[in-house]
Scaffold this motif. Structure first.
Motif, PDB file in Angstrom:
ATOM      1  N   LEU A   5      -2.172  23.914   0.417  1.00  0.00           N
ATOM      2  CA  LEU A   5      -2.829  22.497  -0.128  1.00  0.00           C
ATOM      3  C   LEU A   5      -2.229  21.432   0.396  1.00  0.00           C
ATOM      4  CD1 LEU A   5      -3.850  21.343  -2.824  1.00  0.00           C
ATOM      5  CD2 LEU A   5      -1.767  21.601  -3.836  1.00  0.00           C
ATOM      6  N   ARG A   6      -3.150  20.516   0.516  1.00  0.00           N
ATOM      7  CA  ARG A   6      -2.737  19.339   1.449  1.00  0.00           C
ATOM      8  C   ARG A   6      -3.374  18.051   0.764  1.00  0.00           C
ATOM      9  NH1 ARG A   6      -3.908  18.968   7.871  1.00  0.00           N
ATOM     10  NH2 ARG A   6      -1.865  20.091   7.867  1.00  0.00           N
ATOM     11  N   PHE A   7      -2.375  17.031   0.418  1.00  0.00           N
ATOM     12  CA  PHE A   7      -2.798  15.701   0.077  1.00  0.00           C
ATOM     13  C   PHE A   7      -2.857  14.950   1.208  1.00  0.00           C
ATOM     14  CE2 PHE A   7      -0.572  16.997  -3.963  1.00  0.00           C
ATOM     15  CZ  PHE A   7      -1.883  17.587  -4.491  1.00  0.00           C
ATOM     16  N   VAL A   8      -4.070  14.073   1.528  1.00  0.00           N
ATOM     17  CA  VAL A   8      -3.940  13.141   2.793  1.00  0.00           C
ATOM     18  C   VAL A   8      -3.852  11.950   2.322  1.00  0.00           C
ATOM     19  CG1 VAL A   8      -4.690  12.490   4.983  1.00  0.00           C
ATOM     20  CG2 VAL A   8      -4.845  14.736   4.300  1.00  0.00           C
ATOM     21  N   GLN A   9      -3.003  10.857   2.475  1.00  0.00           N
ATOM     22  CA  GLN A   9      -2.986   9.498   1.731  1.00  0.00           C
ATOM     23  C   GLN A   9      -2.751   8.449   2.972  1.00  0.00           C
ATOM     24  OE1 GLN A   9       0.158  10.008  -0.659  1.00  0.00           O
ATOM     25  NE2 GLN A   9      -1.053  10.968  -2.540  1.00  0.00           N
ATOM     26  N   ARG A  10      -3.724   7.696   3.215  1.00  0.00           N
ATOM     27  CA  ARG A  10      -3.824   6.585   4.349  1.00  0.00           C
ATOM     28  C   ARG A  10      -3.468   5.134   3.457  1.00  0.00           C
ATOM     29  NH1 ARG A  10      -7.781   3.420   7.084  1.00  0.00           N
ATOM     30  NH2 ARG A  10      -9.305   4.510   5.850  1.00  0.00           N
ATOM     31  N   PHE A  11      -2.496   4.591   3.641  1.00  0.00           N
ATOM     32  CA  PHE A  11      -2.063   3.522   2.962  1.00  0.00           C
ATOM     33  C   PHE A  11      -1.941   2.143   3.874  1.00  0.00           C
ATOM     34  CE2 PHE A  11       1.726   5.817   4.470  1.00  0.00           C
ATOM     35  CZ  PHE A  11       2.558   4.661   5.186  1.00  0.00           C
ATOM     36  N   ARG A  12      -1.963   1.057   3.081  1.00  0.00           N
ATOM     37  CA  ARG A  12      -1.983  -0.023   3.915  1.00  0.00           C
ATOM     38  C   ARG A  12      -0.781  -0.331   4.686  1.00  0.00           C
ATOM     39  NH1 ARG A  12      -4.002  -2.467  -1.109  1.00  0.00           N
ATOM     40  NH2 ARG A  12      -1.906  -3.372  -1.324  1.00  0.00           N
ATOM     41  N   ALA A  13      -0.706  -0.356   5.808  1.00  0.00           N
ATOM     42  CA  ALA A  13       0.580  -0.723   6.705  1.00  0.00           C
ATOM     43  C   ALA A  13       1.822  -1.592   6.355  1.00  0.00           C
ATOM     44  CB  ALA A  13       0.162  -1.050   8.191  1.00  0.00           C
ATOM     45  N   ALA A  14       0.978  -2.683   5.888  1.00  0.00           N
ATOM     46  CA  ALA A  14       1.698  -3.687   5.178  1.00  0.00           C
ATOM     47  C   ALA A  14       2.469  -3.309   3.998  1.00  0.00           C
ATOM     48  CB  ALA A  14       0.979  -5.136   4.891  1.00  0.00           C
ATOM     49  N   ASP A  15       2.177  -2.275   3.186  1.00  0.00           N
ATOM     50  CA  ASP A  15       2.669  -1.957   1.779  1.00  0.00           C
ATOM     51  C   ASP A  15       3.388  -0.785   2.296  1.00  0.00           C
ATOM     52  OD1 ASP A  15       1.613  -4.183   0.236  1.00  0.00           O
ATOM     53  OD2 ASP A  15      -0.283  -2.986   0.485  1.00  0.00           O
ATOM     54  N   GLU A  16       3.922  -0.491   3.425  1.00  0.00           N
ATOM     55  CA  GLU A  16       4.596   0.827   3.743  1.00  0.00           C
ATOM     56  C   GLU A  16       5.856   1.156   2.737  1.00  0.00           C
ATOM     57  OE1 GLU A  16       6.839   3.334   7.458  1.00  0.00           O
ATOM     58  OE2 GLU A  16       5.698   1.577   7.848  1.00  0.00           O
ATOM     59  N   ARG A  17       6.831  -0.040   3.003  1.00  0.00           N
ATOM     60  CA  ARG A  17       7.919  -0.188   1.998  1.00  0.00           C
ATOM     61  C   ARG A  17       7.834   0.501   0.705  1.00  0.00           C
ATOM     62  NH1 ARG A  17      13.240  -2.774   3.027  1.00  0.00           N
ATOM     63  NH2 ARG A  17      12.255  -3.350   5.186  1.00  0.00           N
TER      64      ARG A  17
END
Length: 105
Positions: A5-17
């Protein structure tokens, strides 16, 4: 037959922290509940996905077990509260289930 089972989440780089701070809370949730699926978290180093992508994946002994794991996650109020806080950082998110091929020799 085993499944992943895999969840892939691409997030805004500026919000990494902020994104990763919430991800630590998801990891703590997994540790607190013995019946919760325990996943490993991956970040692309080289490949199709950009580095501001988090992949969570967990191995299961059967498709039924993977489906039960997904149900356990999606039915958790605590998980839902954390996810609601994390969703604003998503650029894209999707769920995958992979069959593990055992081709033998």
């Amino acid at each position: 037959m085993a499944y992943v089972l895999r969840f892939v989440q691409r997030f805004r780089a500026a919000d990494e922290r902020a994104f990763m701070a919430l991800e630590k809370k998801f990891a703590a949730l997994e540790r607190r509940h013995p019946d919760f699926p325990k996943g490993r978290r991956l970040r692309p180093y080289a490949g199709r996905e950009p580095s501001h992508t988090l992949v969570w994946e967990c191995d299961f002994e059967s498709l039924a077990a993977a489906e039960r794991g997904l149900e356990r996650i999606t039915s958790s109020p605590e998980h839902a509260r954390l996810l609601k806080r994390q969703i604003p950082y998503f650029l894209e998110a999707y769920t995958e289930i992979y069959e593990v091929l055992e081709l033998g020799s």
